[in-house]
Structures are given as structure tokens and as C-alpha cells.
Design an enzyme around this catalytic site. Structure first.
Site: not given
Ligand code: GBH
Length: 443
Positions: A80, A162
Site C-alpha cells: 500500500r 484517515e
Molecule cells: C497514521 O495516522 C497515518 O496514516 C500515517 O501517515 C502515520 O505515519 C502513522 O499513522 C503513524 O503516526 O491516544 O496517544 O494513543 C495515525 C493517527 C493519531 C493514530 C493518534 C493514533 C492515538 C494516539 N494517529 N492516535 S494515543
């Protein structure tokens, strides 16, 4: 955290194993595309923690053949990646994806492109970006151009990555590009992304595509306590992260209370929801961790790399008693089982087969035993959801390579393969060898 000594259970034949990346995070070659919102964002001092940009990143644009060889050696069936809209806008930009797809096909790895992974062309942002309904129409036109060029070799497509995080971080809180801080006025950006998804599904169908999904960010919401104020706040957070992005696709409606915040007249929204709920062939979920949520605490909080303003009607709390990744995210494999069984319950036969389009963690080091434990735990948790009856067809690890982790710059490493950002040398980590062995055992 020790890895389970028992072998990972056998998954059904035909189960899709893959790894994920995105264009802006790995490609580099910034001068060979139009600028995107992320270029403008990283050029503004103070936005990216280590002051870095993605101008070179992993230089995948020039080193893609080496990276495809890593995929082949790993033994994944699918890759992907994302197509950069600003690159497609520039002359010859599609030639790169043409070469990449050919290389993947020659290596026996199925290409699974995502059509939008947050790198909106800056010219479109200047015309209002995702707050402008026209952006959804421009997206469908761009999708038609891409599928026209790659559709003879690419059969499985992902519309968006997302929209929830792009709305929250990019448009409500402003910690990601385009850096808007609109709080609840960001909701039109969500609606227009969802509309773009539906219009893209139609464009792909018109080109004869029969394997279409989306990659939505989801996770269970755990209330801080059983107190009514905490339950109410957690319910609202769950609505924003989960229902707001799944209900319109799968049920053709917005959750109650949200529809009133969307742009346009109620009649227009109804018509848009028909487009948004165009059937998909599978539903992609990016899972990282659950979120503990309670009533607002009246002060700003730092969480998982994000500052949450005091005026939000909820507050994110710590999940205690769990190991955390370098990013501070808790490691909760059973949250994936809970999420999937919860989805199957809520959406019933409206839920198409599910694919985990991202799952992974950030840790330093090449001997990354913690990553092995994380992946091992989550793959088992996924298998448990399948045993409980959830129809899951695939699992993609985020990410093949250490890469440009958005507002964190290069400080967070999610790769199965280490990248030295001085020399750009790739070194497979322990987790890469571990996953290769898991895939061999799966056949
Ligand atoms: C993804 O986003 C993206 O699609 C990707 O581009 C990115 O590199 C990857 O994840 C890693 O970040 O409540 O403290 O446990 C993820 C978005 C937002 C998912 C915060 C996890 C929880 C944080 N994220 N979330 S916490």
C-alpha cells in the site's frame, strides 16, 4: 513485554499480507512535483518538531527499485503506497507511478495505491482546500486520470487515508498541514472529504474497478470512569473519531447531532450522503491504540504529540499500566479485537469485509524486539476477532521504512527497515526478519 512463544495461528488462504507507506513521507524529489500543503507547512518555522522537511525523505522516488526488492524479500503479497496528487499535477509525474507499478508487478507484489494521503496541492488549498466543495470534484477528476493510466495493472484501490485525522489535526487543531485551527468549524472539511471519497468510488467504478476501499482511522474509546460526565464525554469522542466517518459510508447517515454542523441545507446533505454511501468492496481500518476519554478538565493537555485545547468537550487521559511506544501511545492489542467485534455488532451486514490498512509502532533501534512484540500481539488479536466471526481479509503493517513522521519529523521511526537519513542507507531491522518468517510459515 515478551513475545508469545507459540506460533501465530494460521490465517485463511488468500488472506492479504502487506505493508504501507505514503508518498509525502517517503518519496522526496520535491522539485519534481507541485508544492503541497505539507511543503508550505514545513517551511513555516516551529511547525515540525525537528525543523525538518520531506524534500528528500527516504528518496524513494529514486530508490524505488531497491525498496521493491525489500518488499519482495519480505514476502508480502501487497504494498500500500499513495499517489501524490501534486506530483500527478506536474508534467511527467504519473511516469513515476507507472515505473513503480511495473516494478511491483515484476516482483509479484500487488500494488494497492491510496489516492489521497494528506498532501493536497497547495493551489487547491489556496482556493479553500477541503472547506471548498469544489475540491471533492477536482479529486474525482484527478482519480479518473490516475486510473486511466494505471488501471490496466492496478486492480485494488484506496480512496482516502484517515479523513478523521486530517480533519482533526489539519483543520480543527492545526498541528498538521494545512494548519487551520477551526475547532468545530472544521466539520465541513470532513464532509467534503467524505464526498470526495464517494465521487472517487463512482469514478473508479466508471473505469471498471471492482476492488475499492477506504483507510479510516478507528480505535475503541474507553471512558475514564462510569460517572455520567465521563461517559458523555467518551461517547462524544467516539462519535467524532468513529461514527462520524463510518456511519455515512456504511449507513448513509451522519450520527445524530452532527448533521446540523455540516455545510449546506439538509436536502443537500441527504443528496451528498447518497454519494458518500456508494458501496465499497471492503472497509479499511488503521488501528494504533484505544483512547481513554473523560469529562473536560479545563486546561490544555499534551497527548500523543498533540496539544488539546481546554475548550474541547472532552479530555484525553492516560491509559495506565501498559507499555508505551516511543510516541507515548499505549500498546493494547486486545483493543483491535474489541474494535472489530464492536464494528461487526454496530454495522451488522452493512459492514463489508474489513482490511487492516495500517498497524504499527514507533521504536528506536535495529534490534527492535518491542516492535516484534507489538506486531505479534496485534496479529493474534486480529485472529481472535476473525474467530469471533468478523470477516477480515487483510493486514498491512505501518510502515516499510522509517520515514517523515509529519509534525514529528524524522524523530519517530515506524519502519521494518531502518533508514539512515544522512546516507539514505536501508537496513532491515529484527522485525523485518521476524515478519518474513511469519509470512513464510503462513505459506
Ligand atoms: C497514521 O495516522 C497515518 O496514516 C500515517 O501517515 C502515520 O505515519 C502513522 O499513522 C503513524 O503516526 O491516544 O496517544 O494513543 C495515525 C493517527 C493519531 C493514530 C493518534 C493514533 C492515538 C494516539 N494517529 N492516535 S494515543
Amino acid at each position: 513485554m515478551a513475545t508469545n512463544p507459540h506460533p501465530i495461528p494460521q490465517f485463511p488462504a488468500g488472506f492479504q499480507w502487506g505493508v504501507s507507506t505514503s508518498a509525502h513521507q517517503i518519496e522526496g524529489a520535491a522539485s519534481r512535483r507541485e508544492p503541497s500543503v505539507w511543503d508550505a507547512f514545513t517551511d513555516t518555522p516551529g511547525r515540525v518538531k525537528d525543523g525538518s522537511t520531506a524534500a528528500v525523505a527516504c528518496d524513494h522516488y529514486h530508490r524505488y527499485a531497491e525498496d521493491v526488492a525489500l518488499l519482495r524479500e519480505l514476502g508480502v503479497g501487497a504494498y500500500r503506497f499513495s499517489v501524490s496528487w501534486p506530483r500527478v499535477q506536474s508534467t511527467g509525474g504519473l511516469d513515476f507511478y507507472d515505473r513503480l507499478v511495473d516494478e511491483l508487478c515484476a516482483a509479484g507484489v500487488r500494488p494497492v495505491p491510496t489516492l489521497f494521503h494528506w498532501d493536497l496541492p497547495l493551489s487547491l488549498e489556496e482556493a479553500g482546500g477541503w472547506l471548498n466543495r469544489g475540491t471533492a470534484e477536482r479529486f474525482a477528476e484527478y482519480v479518473a486520470v490516475v486510473v486511466e493510466r494505471l488501471g490496466d495493472r492496478v486492480h485494488q484501490w484506496i480512496t482516502l487515508n484517515e479523513p478523521a485525522e486530517h480533519t482533526l489535526l489539519g483543520h480543527a487543531l492545526g498541528t498538521h498541514a494545512p494548519g487551520r485551527q477551526l475547532m468545530f468549524d472544521a466539520l465541513p472539511a470532513a464532509h467534503h472529504q467524505l464526498l470526495a471519497h464517494g465521487l472517487a468510488v463512482r469514478a473508479l467504478r466508471a473505469a471498471g474497478v471492482a476492488d475499492i476501499g477506504i483507510a479510516n482511522s478507528h480505535g475503541p474509546t474507553w471512558p475514564a470512569s462510569e460517572e455520567p460526565a465521563d461517559l458523555e464525554a467518551a461517547g462524544f469522542y467516539d462519535l467524532l473519531l468513529n461514527q462520524l466517518f463510518a456511519d455515512p459510508l456504511l449507513l448513509g447517515r451522519y450520527p445524530e447531532g452532527i448533521d446540523a454542523l455540516m455545510p449546506g441545507e439538509p436536502g443537500d446533505i441527504e443528496a451528498d450522503l447518497k454519494v458518500i454511501s456508494e458501496p465499497v468492496d471492503w472497509y479499511g481500518i488503521n488501528y494504533y491504540a484505544p483512547t481513554r476519554v473523560g469529562a473536560p478538565q479545563g486546561s490544555e493537555i499534551e497527548f500523543g504529540g498533540v496539544t488539546m485545547p481546554a475548550e474541547l468537550p472532552f479530555s484525553v487521559r492516560e491509559i495506565e499500566g501498559r507499555p508505551v511506544t516511543d510516541f507515548g501511545w499505549p500498546v493494547v492489542p486486545e483493543g483491535l479485537t474489541e474494535l472489530l467485534t464492536g464494528f461487526a455488532e454496530r454495522y451488522g451486514d452493512r459492514l463489508p469485509p474489513v482490511v487492516i490498512t495500517e498497524n504499527g509502532c514507533s521504536y528506536e533501534g535495529i534490534d527492535d524486539q518491542e516492535r516484534i512484540a507489538y506486531l505479534d500481539g496485534h496479529i493474534r488479536a486480529l485472529h481472535r476477532a476473525m474467530e469471533a466471526g468478523v470477516d477480515v481479509r487483510g493486514y498491512f503493517v505501518w510502515s516499510l521504512l522509517d520515514n517523515f513522521e509529519w509534525a514529528e519529523g524524522y524523530a519517530r521511526r515506524f519502519g521494518l527497515v531502518h533508514v539512515d537519513f544522512e546516507t539514505l542507507e536501508r537496513t532491515p531491522k529484527a522485525s523485518y526478519g521476524w515478519l518474513r518468517d511469519v509470512l513464510r510459515a503462513q505459506g
